[in-house]
Design a protein around this motif. Structure first.
Motif, PDB file in Angstrom:
ATOM      1  N   ALA A   7       0.767  -1.143  -0.012  1.00  0.00           N
ATOM      2  CA  ALA A   7      -0.104  -0.107  -0.075  1.00  0.00           C
ATOM      3  C   ALA A   7       0.916   1.358  -0.127  1.00  0.00           C
ATOM      4  CB  ALA A   7      -0.789   0.136   1.244  1.00  0.00           C
ATOM      5  N   GLU A   8       1.846   1.072   0.748  1.00  0.00           N
ATOM      6  CA  GLU A   8       2.962   2.306   0.886  1.00  0.00           C
ATOM      7  C   GLU A   8       3.407   2.707  -0.531  1.00  0.00           C
ATOM      8  OE1 GLU A   8       7.309   3.402   2.270  1.00  0.00           O
ATOM      9  OE2 GLU A   8       6.245   1.502   3.300  1.00  0.00           O
ATOM     10  N   ARG A   9       3.938   1.791  -1.385  1.00  0.00           N
ATOM     11  CA  ARG A   9       4.339   1.924  -2.499  1.00  0.00           C
ATOM     12  C   ARG A   9       3.289   2.214  -3.673  1.00  0.00           C
ATOM     13  NH1 ARG A   9       9.253  -2.152  -2.773  1.00  0.00           N
ATOM     14  NH2 ARG A   9       7.930  -3.108  -0.883  1.00  0.00           N
ATOM     15  N   ALA A  10       1.877   1.883  -3.359  1.00  0.00           N
ATOM     16  CA  ALA A  10       1.040   2.394  -4.284  1.00  0.00           C
ATOM     17  C   ALA A  10       0.558   3.840  -4.179  1.00  0.00           C
ATOM     18  CB  ALA A  10      -0.354   1.463  -4.115  1.00  0.00           C
ATOM     19  N   ARG A  11       0.503   4.215  -2.873  1.00  0.00           N
ATOM     20  CA  ARG A  11       0.416   5.805  -2.530  1.00  0.00           C
ATOM     21  C   ARG A  11       1.603   6.527  -3.259  1.00  0.00           C
ATOM     22  NH1 ARG A  11      -1.512   3.665   2.573  1.00  0.00           N
ATOM     23  NH2 ARG A  11       0.479   3.846   3.360  1.00  0.00           N
ATOM     24  N   ALA A  12       2.836   5.920  -3.035  1.00  0.00           N
ATOM     25  CA  ALA A  12       4.106   6.636  -3.604  1.00  0.00           C
ATOM     26  C   ALA A  12       3.765   6.841  -5.050  1.00  0.00           C
ATOM     27  CB  ALA A  12       5.414   5.960  -3.017  1.00  0.00           C
ATOM     28  N   CYS A  13       3.659   5.823  -5.618  1.00  0.00           N
ATOM     29  CA  CYS A  13       3.501   5.478  -7.169  1.00  0.00           C
ATOM     30  C   CYS A  13       2.406   6.704  -7.382  1.00  0.00           C
ATOM     31  CB  CYS A  13       3.004   4.288  -7.500  1.00  0.00           C
ATOM     32  SG  CYS A  13       3.198   3.915  -9.453  1.00  0.00           S
ATOM     33  N   ASP A  14       1.272   6.569  -6.989  1.00  0.00           N
ATOM     34  CA  ASP A  14       0.112   7.525  -6.975  1.00  0.00           C
ATOM     35  C   ASP A  14       0.682   9.065  -7.088  1.00  0.00           C
ATOM     36  OD1 ASP A  14      -2.328   8.624  -7.715  1.00  0.00           O
ATOM     37  OD2 ASP A  14      -3.251   8.343  -5.569  1.00  0.00           O
ATOM     38  N   VAL A  15       1.471   9.440  -6.377  1.00  0.00           N
ATOM     39  CA  VAL A  15       1.976  10.631  -6.107  1.00  0.00           C
ATOM     40  C   VAL A  15       2.999  10.954  -7.114  1.00  0.00           C
ATOM     41  CG1 VAL A  15       3.603  12.166  -4.563  1.00  0.00           C
ATOM     42  CG2 VAL A  15       1.724  10.954  -3.493  1.00  0.00           C
ATOM     43  N   ALA A  16       3.848   9.953  -7.551  1.00  0.00           N
ATOM     44  CA  ALA A  16       4.976  10.167  -8.836  1.00  0.00           C
ATOM     45  C   ALA A  16       4.139  10.337  -9.818  1.00  0.00           C
ATOM     46  CB  ALA A  16       5.673   8.838  -8.873  1.00  0.00           C
ATOM     47  N   LEU A  17       2.788   9.688 -10.263  1.00  0.00           N
ATOM     48  CA  LEU A  17       1.970   9.725 -11.234  1.00  0.00           C
ATOM     49  C   LEU A  17       1.434  11.244 -11.239  1.00  0.00           C
ATOM     50  CD1 LEU A  17       0.438   6.527 -11.467  1.00  0.00           C
ATOM     51  CD2 LEU A  17       2.078   7.429 -13.095  1.00  0.00           C
ATOM     52  N   ARG A  18       0.959  11.871 -10.317  1.00  0.00           N
ATOM     53  CA  ARG A  18       0.583  13.330 -10.423  1.00  0.00           C
ATOM     54  C   ARG A  18       1.547  14.160 -10.536  1.00  0.00           C
ATOM     55  NH1 ARG A  18      -4.442  13.580  -7.256  1.00  0.00           N
ATOM     56  NH2 ARG A  18      -5.122  11.524  -7.241  1.00  0.00           N
ATOM     57  N   ASP A  19       2.906  13.910 -10.029  1.00  0.00           N
ATOM     58  CA  ASP A  19       3.839  14.883 -10.222  1.00  0.00           C
ATOM     59  C   ASP A  19       3.946  14.897 -11.819  1.00  0.00           C
ATOM     60  OD1 ASP A  19       3.994  15.304  -7.582  1.00  0.00           O
ATOM     61  OD2 ASP A  19       5.837  14.168  -7.158  1.00  0.00           O
ATOM     62  N   ALA A  20       3.964  13.721 -12.474  1.00  0.00           N
ATOM     63  CA  ALA A  20       4.127  13.774 -13.987  1.00  0.00           C
ATOM     64  C   ALA A  20       2.942  14.093 -14.749  1.00  0.00           C
ATOM     65  CB  ALA A  20       4.412  12.117 -14.145  1.00  0.00           C
ATOM     66  N   GLY A  21       1.776  14.684 -13.967  1.00  0.00           N
ATOM     67  CA  GLY A  21       0.539  15.233 -14.671  1.00  0.00           C
ATOM     68  C   GLY A  21      -0.484  13.980 -14.924  1.00  0.00           C
ATOM     69  N   ILE A  22      -0.281  13.024 -14.289  1.00  0.00           N
ATOM     70  CA  ILE A  22      -1.192  11.895 -14.718  1.00  0.00           C
ATOM     71  C   ILE A  22      -2.312  11.626 -13.435  1.00  0.00           C
ATOM     72  CG2 ILE A  22      -1.323   9.463 -15.361  1.00  0.00           C
ATOM     73  CD1 ILE A  22       1.635  10.121 -16.656  1.00  0.00           C
ATOM     74  N   ILE A  23      -3.349  11.406 -13.541  1.00  0.00           N
ATOM     75  CA  ILE A  23      -4.259  11.145 -12.495  1.00  0.00           C
ATOM     76  C   ILE A  23      -4.819   9.681 -12.766  1.00  0.00           C
ATOM     77  CG2 ILE A  23      -6.277  11.817 -11.073  1.00  0.00           C
ATOM     78  CD1 ILE A  23      -6.254  14.439 -12.374  1.00  0.00           C
ATOM     79  N   VAL A  24      -4.752   8.873 -11.713  1.00  0.00           N
ATOM     80  CA  VAL A  24      -5.236   7.394 -11.952  1.00  0.00           C
ATOM     81  C   VAL A  24      -6.070   7.022 -10.761  1.00  0.00           C
ATOM     82  CG1 VAL A  24      -3.394   6.452 -13.273  1.00  0.00           C
ATOM     83  CG2 VAL A  24      -3.187   6.359 -10.562  1.00  0.00           C
ATOM     84  N   ARG A  25      -6.635   5.990 -10.605  1.00  0.00           N
ATOM     85  CA  ARG A  25      -7.708   5.855  -9.553  1.00  0.00           C
ATOM     86  C   ARG A  25      -7.076   5.314  -8.347  1.00  0.00           C
ATOM     87  NH1 ARG A  25     -13.364   6.406  -8.682  1.00  0.00           N
ATOM     88  NH2 ARG A  25     -13.747   5.951  -6.588  1.00  0.00           N
ATOM     89  N   ASN A  26      -6.922   5.925  -7.168  1.00  0.00           N
ATOM     90  CA  ASN A  26      -6.409   5.079  -5.921  1.00  0.00           C
ATOM     91  C   ASN A  26      -7.928   4.289  -5.507  1.00  0.00           C
ATOM     92  OD1 ASN A  26      -6.844   4.782  -2.842  1.00  0.00           O
ATOM     93  ND2 ASN A  26      -4.922   5.933  -2.727  1.00  0.00           N
ATOM     94  N   VAL A  27      -7.594   3.150  -5.238  1.00  0.00           N
ATOM     95  CA  VAL A  27      -8.806   2.040  -5.030  1.00  0.00           C
ATOM     96  C   VAL A  27      -8.574   1.429  -3.577  1.00  0.00           C
ATOM     97  CG1 VAL A  27      -9.475   1.606  -7.249  1.00  0.00           C
ATOM     98  CG2 VAL A  27      -7.744   0.321  -6.531  1.00  0.00           C
ATOM     99  N   ALA A  28      -7.935   2.260  -2.801  1.00  0.00           N
ATOM    100  CA  ALA A  28      -7.944   1.798  -1.156  1.00  0.00           C
ATOM    101  C   ALA A  28      -9.620   1.512  -0.554  1.00  0.00           C
ATOM    102  CB  ALA A  28      -7.382   2.738  -0.244  1.00  0.00           C
ATOM    103  N   SER A  29     -10.447   2.627  -1.092  1.00  0.00           N
ATOM    104  CA  SER A  29     -11.718   2.265  -0.508  1.00  0.00           C
ATOM    105  C   SER A  29     -12.527   0.976  -0.962  1.00  0.00           C
ATOM    106  CB  SER A  29     -12.514   3.499  -1.070  1.00  0.00           C
ATOM    107  OG  SER A  29     -12.809   3.710  -2.278  1.00  0.00           O
ATOM    108  N   TYR A  30     -11.879   0.279  -2.212  1.00  0.00           N
ATOM    109  CA  TYR A  30     -12.334  -0.853  -2.682  1.00  0.00           C
ATOM    110  C   TYR A  30     -11.607  -1.967  -1.994  1.00  0.00           C
ATOM    111  CZ  TYR A  30     -15.187   1.440  -6.148  1.00  0.00           C
ATOM    112  OH  TYR A  30     -16.055   2.207  -6.761  1.00  0.00           O
ATOM    113  N   HIS A  31     -11.024  -1.871  -0.853  1.00  0.00           N
ATOM    114  CA  HIS A  31     -10.221  -3.070  -0.050  1.00  0.00           C
ATOM    115  C   HIS A  31      -8.990  -3.007  -1.179  1.00  0.00           C
ATOM    116  CE1 HIS A  31     -13.256  -2.839   2.985  1.00  0.00           C
ATOM    117  NE2 HIS A  31     -14.134  -3.074   1.886  1.00  0.00           N
TER     118      HIS A  31
END
Ligand SMILES: *Cc1c(COP(=O)(O)O)cnc(C)c1O
Length: 367
Positions: A310-334
């Motif tokens: 989960a930690e690296r998923a969050r970090a990857c999400d941040v890295a993608l945003r820094d690159a101008g890309i929005i994907v879907r974090n699905v933590a709320s889907y377990h």
């Protein structure tokens, strides 16, 4: 004594956790590549845009209440009886009709662990109790659903292909599920992503074979009309007669119906979108797996990238945003270790893979 000092909402309503949609903006502003809401990267059919614009000249007129031309277009293209089609404000509205019609306080509505977030919302909205059934490795587990059925179960909601996992049940599994359900329990087969899959069964055949099955489809995904809000359902006549009573007579506007009808009839556009999606989806998954990011085979227009934790998923999400890309974090889907990535056009796919590859390289260097 009940509280008579202020308005009291109906039971269930305050249990609803508000739906969170895929984000569309980056914190710093700027043009983002949005791969968070499974939208069509090719827009919609030009015929749909033209029909929408043409509808602008009659905005003073009420729309037809019977949706006739739209239902006939759906019937023609899908080989269905138009009299058994119901159209809604997104397929979400059709799902809502089913919940309103068949479940209420004291009833149970089955959804699955990684199931679409709207299902428990719809159950709570009618005062029913959502019951969440475990999945097996991100796949809907038919036996677990059947074990969870009680005399209070009224509806089973499932999406096939499923969102956000992208996995799919076979026709055989579905038939086994339906055969095991009590006759008064409605199975909702949500086919929002069916056009991107190559199923070994036809959902309309399930509807024809079983009086307790409702199938739904949407114009929001392959037809690229998420912003217009149109969906539809198909079932045997007794169910359609019930749902039709709940539908507001003018739920769809002229512009919605005209655009949807044109989109449905533009089979060249949908075939092109499906083919490009299949090609790029395969490429995305191969690229992810090659760089050590786990990814199940997807049958939809997105892939679920599973990072090591989960930690690296969050970090990857941040890295993608820094690159101008929005994907879907699905933590709320377990699925806290995962990111759901819509299959974009070729440039979009290359961009997201380049950014994830850079992130993974950084991770390897750090460890
Ligand atoms: C996107 C989606 C829908 C479509 O909803 P609309 O209301 O038609 O836009 C339905 N079900 C699932 C599982 C989805 O992901």
């Amino acid at each position: 004594m009940s509280d008579r000092t202020q308005p009291q909402p109906q039971p269930g309503i305050m249990e609803i956790a508000l739906y969170v949609s895929g984000e569309s903006k980056l914190a710093g502003g700027g043009e983002a590549l949005k791969l968070s809401a499974n939208e069509n990267p090719y827009g919609c059919s030009p015929a749909a845009t033209a029909a929408f614009q043409a509808a602008a000249k009659d905005l003073n007129r009420y729309p037809a209440t019977d949706h006739g031309p739209l239902r006939r277009a759906i019937g023609d293209i899908h080989g269905l009886d138009p009299d058994r089609i119901i159209c809604g404000v997104g397929s979400d509205e059709v799902l809502q009709f089913v919940a309103q019609a068949y479940a209420g306080p004291g009833d149970e509505v089955i959804t699955t662990r990684h199931g679409f977030a709207m299902y428990p919302i719809l159950a709570h909205a009618v005062g029913a109790t959502p019951v969440t059934v475990d999945e097996a490795d991100r796949r809907i587990d038919v036996d677990a659903i059947l074990r969870a059925v009680t005399e209070r179960t009224r509806i089973v909601f499932l999406a096939n292909p499923a969102n956000p996992t992208g996995t799919m049940l076979s026709g055989e599994d579905l038939r086994r599920l339906i055969a095991g359900l009590p006759g008064d329990c409605v199975l909702v087969h949500d086919g929002a992503y069916m056009e991107f899959a190559q199923p070994d069964y036809r959902d309309a055949d399930l509807v024809d074979a079983y009086p307790n099955v409702v199938m739904t489809r949407t114009f929001s995904k392959i037809h690229g009309l998420g912003g217009l809000r149109i969906g539809w359902g198909y079932a045997q006549r007794p169910i359609i007669d019930v749902l039709a009573r709940l539908r507001q007579p003018f739920n769809l506007s002229n512009a919605q119906m005209a655009a949807a009808e044109a989109a449905m009839r533009d089979t060249e556009f949908t075939a092109h979108c499906a083919a490009e999606n299949a090609r790029l989806r395969r490429w995305l998954r191969n690229q992810l797996v090659q760089m050590g990011v786990a990814c199940d085979e997807s049958h939809a227009n997105f892939v679920l990238a599973r990072l090591p934790d989960a930690e690296r998923a969050r970090a990857c999400d941040v890295a993608l945003r820094d690159a101008g890309i929005i994907v879907r974090n699905v933590a709320s889907y377990h699925l806290p270790e995962a990111l759901r990535i819509t299959v974009g056009d070729e440039a979009g796919c290359r961009r997201v893979i380049a950014a994830i590859s850079e992130f993974m390289a950084g991770e390897r260097a750090a460890r």
